[in-house]
Each structure stands twice: as C-alpha cells, then as structure tokens.
Design a protein around this motif. Structure first.
Motif: not given
Ligand SMILES: Cc1ncc(COP(=O)(O)O)c(C=O)c1O
Length: 379
Positions: A85, A87, A160, A188, A190-191, A220, A230
């Motif tokens: 993940g 984090s 975010n 990052d 993720v979205y 992720s 994870r």
């Molecule tokens: C911008 C951003 N990065 C990372 C994460 C967390 O990612 P992961 O669950 O892969 O650690 C989030 C979760 O809300 C997020 O909004």
C-alpha cells in the motif's frame, strides 16, 4: 463484548460525510472468494514462500497489462515494484532516500496522514501552495530558491482533500524542475483509475518506463478493491527499483504480500478487477452528481470546484465560519465531516471542510446534507 476489527467505526446514528474510506458494501467479497478459489485450486503453494523481492513476477505482468488498459498507455512490468500500500511505500521511500533533518516539499494542503509518516523520519516539511489546478509552480520555484528538497510529495489527480488535478502544462514544468534541481517527485496516484470524465491527464507513471529517473508513482488497491488487502505498487525507472529491491527490509522479509498478490492476480487475469473498477466508477459518478446538486441547492454561500474523480469535495465556508466549531455542533445534528485544518501543515484552511461523496449512497448523502443544512442554519 466486541473486539476491534476495523480502524474506525462510525456510530450507526451518525452520517459521517467526512469518512474517506470505501463503504463496506462495495467490497467485492465474491470476486475475492472466486479469485482465492482459483488460486488455491492450482496445486502450487509457491505463493506461501518468501516472495521475490520486487513482487511476484506473474502478478507484476498481470498488473502491467491491467494498468496499460486503465491508463491507455503501455506499462512495463520491470518498472513495477509491489508494495503493502501507499502508506508503507512512503515509509520505505523515506527510509531509503532521506535522512533525518532533510527537507521535503509537501502540498499545502495534503492527505493528512502522510505528514505523520514524514514526521516519523524527522523530515523538515516545506509547504507548497496550491490552487484549483493543483500545486502552484510559482510557489515551487520560489521555494527552490531557498531550499533543496529530497523529494516533493504530490497528489496530482483528484487530490485528497481538494479534489484538484494538476494540469498538463504544470506537469511538464514540474518534471523539468525536478531534473534541473535534482529532486524526486513522489506522485501519489491513488485516484487515477477513479476518473469519472474522459479528460484526465496521463499519470506520472507513464514516464517511468523510459528514462524519467526523478519520478516515482505510487498506486494502491485500497480504493479499487479494499484497504484490508494492504496491497499497492510503485512504478519507477528500473534503476530506482533496484535500490528498493536491495533494501534490508526486502532482503530479510522477501517481497511484500506474496499471498495477497497471488489472489489478486487471479482477479486481474480473469478480467474481474476491470469489471469491478468500471462498476465503482458507475457507482461513484452519480453520488458525486447528487452531492454537487444538493450543495448548490442548499449552500449557496459555500464555494467549491466540482471534482472530476476520486472521493472528495473541498468546500470553502464563508469567512466568519470556523470549521472546528461547526464540527462540534454538527455532532448534535448526527452528521460529521472533516475540518480543513487537519489537512494543513501551517495551521491554514480553518474555514474549509472536506466531504466525501463516495462513502454513502445517494439516499444517505441527501439525508447527511439536510442535517448539515440544519446545523448551518442561521450562521
Ligand atoms: C491520497 C491518498 N494516498 C494514500 C492513501 C492510503 O493508501 P494505502 O491504503 O494504499 O496506504 C489514501 C487513503 O485515503 C489517500 O487518500
């Protein structure tokens, strides 16, 4: 007595419009069940062994194909490193590429827990200003005159908390600056796959197969399958991946999450994951539209830019309103949100609030917004 399973629990009588995790109802339990069944029926137990450091090769291949289709660009499995993940990936990157006291650049505002990871590594955070088009290049240039960062942490798409997306022009300039001033871009993304319109810029990951040494893209499965897996990935130039693979952590523990990787590989190979992501997009788009409509209808004095993907609305309250006080009052109306201040490393954004449109269905969104309206009445 019930024992904790999940990180957070929303009381059943509260509509928490701030909650930023997927709702349990969208978790594809059946897809995971079928994928596990398929994997377990193969008679090959190698996924129970310490895994290849870079991640299961077959999974990386499957993931590269999946991402190539999702991003509309060829992705190279050699440029992919499997993580536990984003984090955990951020933590590993800090371990390998920084030392205590180093300066890093972070968007003001940002995903609120990332700075906690950076604080664990005793890094010095310099905030970079943003507007509705993502991080501001002028602010970056200004700060580069004063300090040399090890990396810039950015959320370039469906940010975010702000929902903003970095324009193509800014992406190009950011890449140029990273090369000129020799810092890493930790993008990052993720979205990226949760885009509800067709005009998304291509991800930073697109540059990692070639020679872009400064770019590290983070992906992720938390938002496209489930956070409990994870599981995630890094995309970077193969030379950079080599540094990750030779770390003590990987040498000792082997690759990350080989067991989960093997199951998710089955879901990718049979096309179920692609279908699921499509289903999520079709589920979240009307939720976004519903919240947008309700906000316009009920909160004419609140300003915001409508997001085109991801999870969040970032609302600017009239100047006299303080989001912390408002949040305390919201509890009595059985509704919740996140106050802007928690996303700031400078004590800013006090008159902002983050709402998540992805967590609840349209009915709950409407009820939550009406409760919020009652709470804001007369203020
Ligand atoms: C911008 C951003 N990065 C990372 C994460 C967390 O990612 P992961 O669950 O892969 O650690 C989030 C979760 O809300 C997020 O909004």
């Amino acid at each position: 007595m019930s024992l904790p399973i999940t990180q957070s629990q929303i009381p059943p009588d509260i509509i928490d419009l701030g909650a930023g995790e997927p709702h349990q109802s969208v978790f594809p339990l059946h897809m995971i069940h079928l994928a596990a069944e398929e994997r377990f029926s193969q008679g090959d137990s190698s996924f129970l062994q310490y895994g290849a450091e870079q991640g299961d090769g077959y999974f990386r291949l499957a993931l590269a194909k999946f991402l190539s289709r999702g991003y509309g660009l060829p992705m190279n499995p050699e440029s992919i490193f499997i993580t536990a993940g984003i984090s955990s990936a951020l933590d590993l990157l800090c371990t390998l590429f920084t030392q205590a006291g180093d300066t890093i650049f972070v968007e003001e505002t940002t995903y609120f827990v990332a700075p906690k990871i950076f604080a664990d590594h005793h890094l010095n955070i310099v905030p970079i200003a943003m507007d509705e088009n993502g991080l501001m290049i002028e602010s970056l240039e200004e700060n580069l005159k004063r300090s040399k960062p090890k990396f810039l942490y950015t959320i370039p798409i469906h940010h975010n908390p702000t929902g903003s997306t970095l324009t193509d022009v800014r992406r190009t300039r950011l890449n140029e600056l990273a090369q000129e001033f020799d810092f890493l871009i930790l993008a990052d993304e993720v979205y990226q796959l949760l885009s509800y319109t067709d005009d998304s810029p291509k991800p930073f990951a697109a540059y990692t197969g070639g020679g872009a040494e400064n770019i590290i893209s983070l992906g992720s499965f938390s938002k496209i399958i489930a956070p409990g897996l994870r599981l995630g990935w890094i995309q970077a130039q193969p030379q950079r991946i080599k540094r990750l693979v030779t770390s003590g952590l990987l040498d000792s523990g082997g690759g990350m999450n080989p067991f989960t990787s093997a199951i998710v590989r089955s879901a990718v190979d049979c096309g179920d994951l692609e279908k699921h992501v499509h289903h999520l997009i079709e589920t979240y788009r009307p939720r976004l539209q519903k919240m947008d409509l309700l906000l316009r209808q009920h909160f004419p004095s609140i300003t915001y830019t409508t997001p085109k993907g991801g999870y969040f609305f970032w609302l600017r309250l009239p100047r006299q309103m303080n989001a912390i006080k408002l949040r305390q009052q919201a509890k009595t109306f059985k509704v919740d949100f996140r106050q802007g201040g928690i996303f700031s490393s400078t004590g800013g954004s006090q008159n902002y609030m983050r709402l998540c449109f992805a967590h609840y269905d349209e009915e709950h969104i409407e009820e939550g917004i009406l409760r919020l309206k009652e709470c804001l009445k007369g203020r």
